[in-house]
Scaffold this active site. Structure first.
Site, PDB file in Angstrom:
ATOM      1  N   ALA A 100       0.835  -1.209   0.000  1.00  0.00           N
ATOM      2  CA  ALA A 100       0.000   0.000   0.000  1.00  0.00           C
ATOM      3  C   ALA A 100       0.872   1.262   0.000  1.00  0.00           C
ATOM      4  O   ALA A 100       1.952   1.271   0.617  1.00  0.00           O
ATOM      5  CB  ALA A 100      -0.912  -0.007   1.224  1.00  0.00           C
ATOM      6  N   PRO A 101       0.452   2.312  -0.741  1.00  0.00           N
ATOM      7  CA  PRO A 101      -0.806   2.481  -1.476  1.00  0.00           C
ATOM      8  C   PRO A 101      -0.794   1.976  -2.905  1.00  0.00           C
ATOM      9  O   PRO A 101      -1.769   2.193  -3.627  1.00  0.00           O
ATOM     10  CB  PRO A 101      -0.996   3.992  -1.448  1.00  0.00           C
ATOM     11  CG  PRO A 101       0.389   4.536  -1.484  1.00  0.00           C
ATOM     12  CD  PRO A 101       1.234   3.565  -0.695  1.00  0.00           C
ATOM     13  N   GLY A 102       0.273   1.344  -3.377  1.00  0.00           N
ATOM     14  CA  GLY A 102       0.255   0.710  -4.682  1.00  0.00           C
ATOM     15  C   GLY A 102       1.153   1.322  -5.738  1.00  0.00           C
ATOM     16  O   GLY A 102       1.139   0.864  -6.880  1.00  0.00           O
ATOM     17  N   GLY A 103       1.932   2.340  -5.398  1.00  0.00           N
ATOM     18  CA  GLY A 103       2.806   2.948  -6.398  1.00  0.00           C
ATOM     19  C   GLY A 103       3.857   1.980  -6.911  1.00  0.00           C
ATOM     20  O   GLY A 103       4.083   1.861  -8.128  1.00  0.00           O
ATOM     21  N   LYS A 104       4.525   1.278  -6.009  1.00  0.00           N
ATOM     22  CA  LYS A 104       5.570   0.334  -6.417  1.00  0.00           C
ATOM     23  C   LYS A 104       4.960  -0.910  -7.070  1.00  0.00           C
ATOM     24  O   LYS A 104       5.532  -1.465  -8.002  1.00  0.00           O
ATOM     25  CB  LYS A 104       6.414  -0.047  -5.198  1.00  0.00           C
ATOM     26  CG  LYS A 104       7.213   1.109  -4.629  1.00  0.00           C
ATOM     27  CD  LYS A 104       8.027   0.702  -3.427  1.00  0.00           C
ATOM     28  CE  LYS A 104       7.156   0.466  -2.216  1.00  0.00           C
ATOM     29  NZ  LYS A 104       6.459   1.690  -1.774  1.00  0.00           N
TER      30      LYS A 104
ATOM     31  N   ASP B   4      -0.401  -6.397   2.084  1.00  0.00           N
ATOM     32  CA  ASP B   4      -0.273  -5.375   3.118  1.00  0.00           C
ATOM     33  C   ASP B   4      -1.031  -5.858   4.340  1.00  0.00           C
ATOM     34  O   ASP B   4      -2.142  -6.398   4.235  1.00  0.00           O
ATOM     35  CB  ASP B   4      -0.828  -4.028   2.643  1.00  0.00           C
ATOM     36  CG  ASP B   4      -0.291  -2.885   3.473  1.00  0.00           C
ATOM     37  OD1 ASP B   4       0.723  -2.290   3.076  1.00  0.00           O
ATOM     38  OD2 ASP B   4      -0.884  -2.596   4.531  1.00  0.00           O
TER      39      ASP B   4
ATOM     40  N   CYS C 181      12.282   4.304   4.226  1.00  0.00           N
ATOM     41  CA  CYS C 181      12.301   5.762   4.089  1.00  0.00           C
ATOM     42  C   CYS C 181      12.888   6.378   5.351  1.00  0.00           C
ATOM     43  O   CYS C 181      12.399   7.389   5.857  1.00  0.00           O
ATOM     44  CB  CYS C 181      10.899   6.301   3.816  1.00  0.00           C
ATOM     45  SG  CYS C 181       9.664   5.824   5.034  1.00  0.00           S
TER      46      CYS C 181
END
Length: 557
Positions: free
Chosen positions: A267-271, A289, A390
């Site tokens: 989540a949120p699904g970008g990768k 997730d 991150c």
């Protein structure tokens, strides 16, 4: 007395005062303004006879303006270079600020931080003029960072130790500034050139990512009449708003078509959608997730971008090796403290404690081992795991990677394939992380103009049997397993001990029963209810057998 006479007397008095004053020009200019005002007030009262007097006034003004005071004997004028190099009062105040205590003015705090950084950067020369020790000056600088930027003392000192003095101040300052807005083009539906032209026609000011390291990224500077997250192109799934730093782990993983890939924290699904696009909607992308609330957003982005090869799961990542495995590649963007994305979440400055870093590090170590165990070493094209966070702290990055290398000897670090980024720490404050840690990559907001990030790439080999036995014996030293051979002094000569090749049937039955129980639970079978039914069936069978015995006995009789 006539008005003209009064003005003449005032003028003579001012002319005399002008020569006695050190600020000749200022006095004269001020007097000129007053004279002009007096002239305007009395303009209507003047007669033609008084006009010649006004001409004499103009001559007097010219004389005053052109007057130069006489030089003083023994005095020499300073050159321009000397005036520019002379210390000002502000500089003297800055030097005194280094030695002052608590300040209330933030501008004074900022000025003292710069002065402290300048002194610490050149301590051999400038440290002699400071009455404080180096450690006290560093402590004062950390306190100023807490006061000016709003950090807790624990986190400020932790982040301050990662950099040099000047670089640390740059990191704190840049972390208060939002990062540029970026988007990723969905190559399953459009091309970057066509999307850029469509957005430019809508009044959006954008350009490709600086450095040219991504072919699908665009940086947005200003939007048009419609928000960037609500354009028809966005709703049609032509792009997704995604930070530039989250491109990096997918680029390092490099999924190929027809592979089976796992995103353990999707989540949120970008990768996830980026991997699906790189694979051309082929193969399998498992998007997992553990948060049920974030699954909705994940599924929405997958559907909007048209990713048809994605399987969404909602389980704890630590359970994945048990319920499903055999992946060619695994991406683990682990949960972290968020010290690299402080510009997005300012609460990180004050809500992170030492206990949080200990718990997060423990969770990350568990997840990275599960990610490694989920990969098949027999993959002809893959066999890779990418670990990313991150965060910029070593406890969540190099320490976790070093732990994984110790616990899984068949794993090694390889090049990430990223064209930029700083090398990871091989050692930090007395801790040794390994010689190959230079293969990992660190990214900082004040250096790369993106969120702080860490990326490491593992290559999974075939596990050694001796290493496997070593791990089962809970040997965490990282040394290879050495079996006891005949003639070894450590070997026991007692005849009472069982042979190494002997089997314990009772222990085997317990292991088989436990394994069968776990398998039934994974299939959704209620083990307790099944066991109760089996016992009831046995009791019913025994009762029937007991009732039939007298019949058999009577028949014999």
């Amino acid at each position: 007395m006539p008005a003209s006479g009064k003005r003449a007397n005032r003028k003579l008095a001012r002319m005399a005062a002008a020569f006695d004053s050190d600020e000749d020009g200022a006095v004269v200019e001020k007097d000129d303004e007053e004279e002009e005002e007096d002239d305007e007030d009395d303009e209507d009262d003047e007669t033609p006879a008084s006009k010649p007097k006004s001409n004499s006034k103009e001559k007097g003004k010219m004389a005053v303006r052109g007057a130069v005071p006489e030089p003083i004997e023994g005095q020499t004028d300073a050159t321009r270079e000397e005036l520019e190099g002379a210390p000002s009062e502000d500089d003297e105040d800055d030097e005194d600020d280094v030695q002052e205590g608590q300040l209330t003015d933030l501008r004074a705090v900022e000025r003292r931080m710069r002065n402290s950084a300048r002194v610490l950067g050149n301590w051999k020369e400038l440290g002699k003029g400071v009455e404080m020790s180096r450690s006290d000056l560093v402590a004062q600088l950390v306190g100023d960072v807490c006061q000016y930027h709003g950090y807790s003392p624990y986190l400020a000192e932790k982040l301050f130790d990662l950099f040099g003095v000047d670089e640390a101040l740059q990191f704190f300052t840049t972390s208060d500034t939002p990062r540029p807005l970026t988007l990723r083009v969905n190559t399953l539906k459009t091309r970057r050139r066509d999307l850029a032209q469509a957005l430019i026609n809508r009044g959006v000011n954008l350009e490709p990512l600086e450095g040219g390291w991504s072919k699908v990224g665009l940086q947005v500077f200003s939007g048009g009449g419609v928000p960037v997250g609500a354009t028809p192109e966005y709703l049609a799934g032509h792009y997704i708003l995604q930070s530039a730093s989250s491109f990096l782990p997918v680029i390092a993983l490099g999924p190929e078509p027809h592979e089976r890939v796992l995103d353990m924290s999707a989540a949120p699904g970008g990768k996830t959608t980026y991997m699906s696009a790189l694979m051309g909607n082929t193969g399998e992308v498992w998007a997992n997730d553990s948060s049920r609330g974030r699954i909705k957003g994940l599924g929405g982005n997958i559907a909007r971008l048209g990713c048809r090869n994605v399987i969404v799961t909602n389980v704890d990542g630590r359970e994945f090796p048990k319920i499903y495995g055999g992946f060619d590649r695994v991406l683990l963007d682990a949960p972290c403290s968020g010290t690299g994305v402080i510009s997005k979440d300012q609460s990180v400055k004050v809500n992170k404690t030492e206990r949080d870093f200990i718990l997060l590090s423990h969770l990350q170590k568990q997840l990275v081992l599960c990610a490694i165990d989920s990969v098949t070493p027999n993959s002809s094209t893959g066999g890779y795991v990418v670990y990313s966070t991150c965060s910029v702290t070593t406890e969540e990055n190099e320490a976790v990677v070093s732990y994984a290398l110790r616990k899984r000897p068949h794993v090694k670090l390889v090049e990430t394939g990223l064209q930029f980024g700083k090398e990871g720490f091989q050692r930090f404050r007395g801790k040794e992380f390994g010689k190959n840690m230079h293969l990992t990559r660190r990214f900082y907001p004040h250096v790369h103009n993106m969120d702080g990030f860490f990326v490491a790439k593992f290559k999974i080999g075939k596990p050694d049997k001796s290493a496997k036995n070593n791990n089962s014996n809970n040997n965490t030293s990282g040394e290879p397993f050495k079996p006891i051979v005949e003639g070894d002094s450590d070997a026991s000569d007692s005849d009472d001990e069982p042979e190494a090749s002997a089997f314990d049937d009772a222990e085997d039955e317990e292991l088989i029963a436990a394994t069968k129980k776990r398998f039934l639970k994974s299939q959704g079978v209620n083990v307790k209810a099944t066991k109760a039914a089996v016992e009831a069936k046995k009791r019913d069978g025994g009762k029937q057998e007991g009732e039939g015995r007298p019949v058999k006995k009577s028949r014999k009789d």
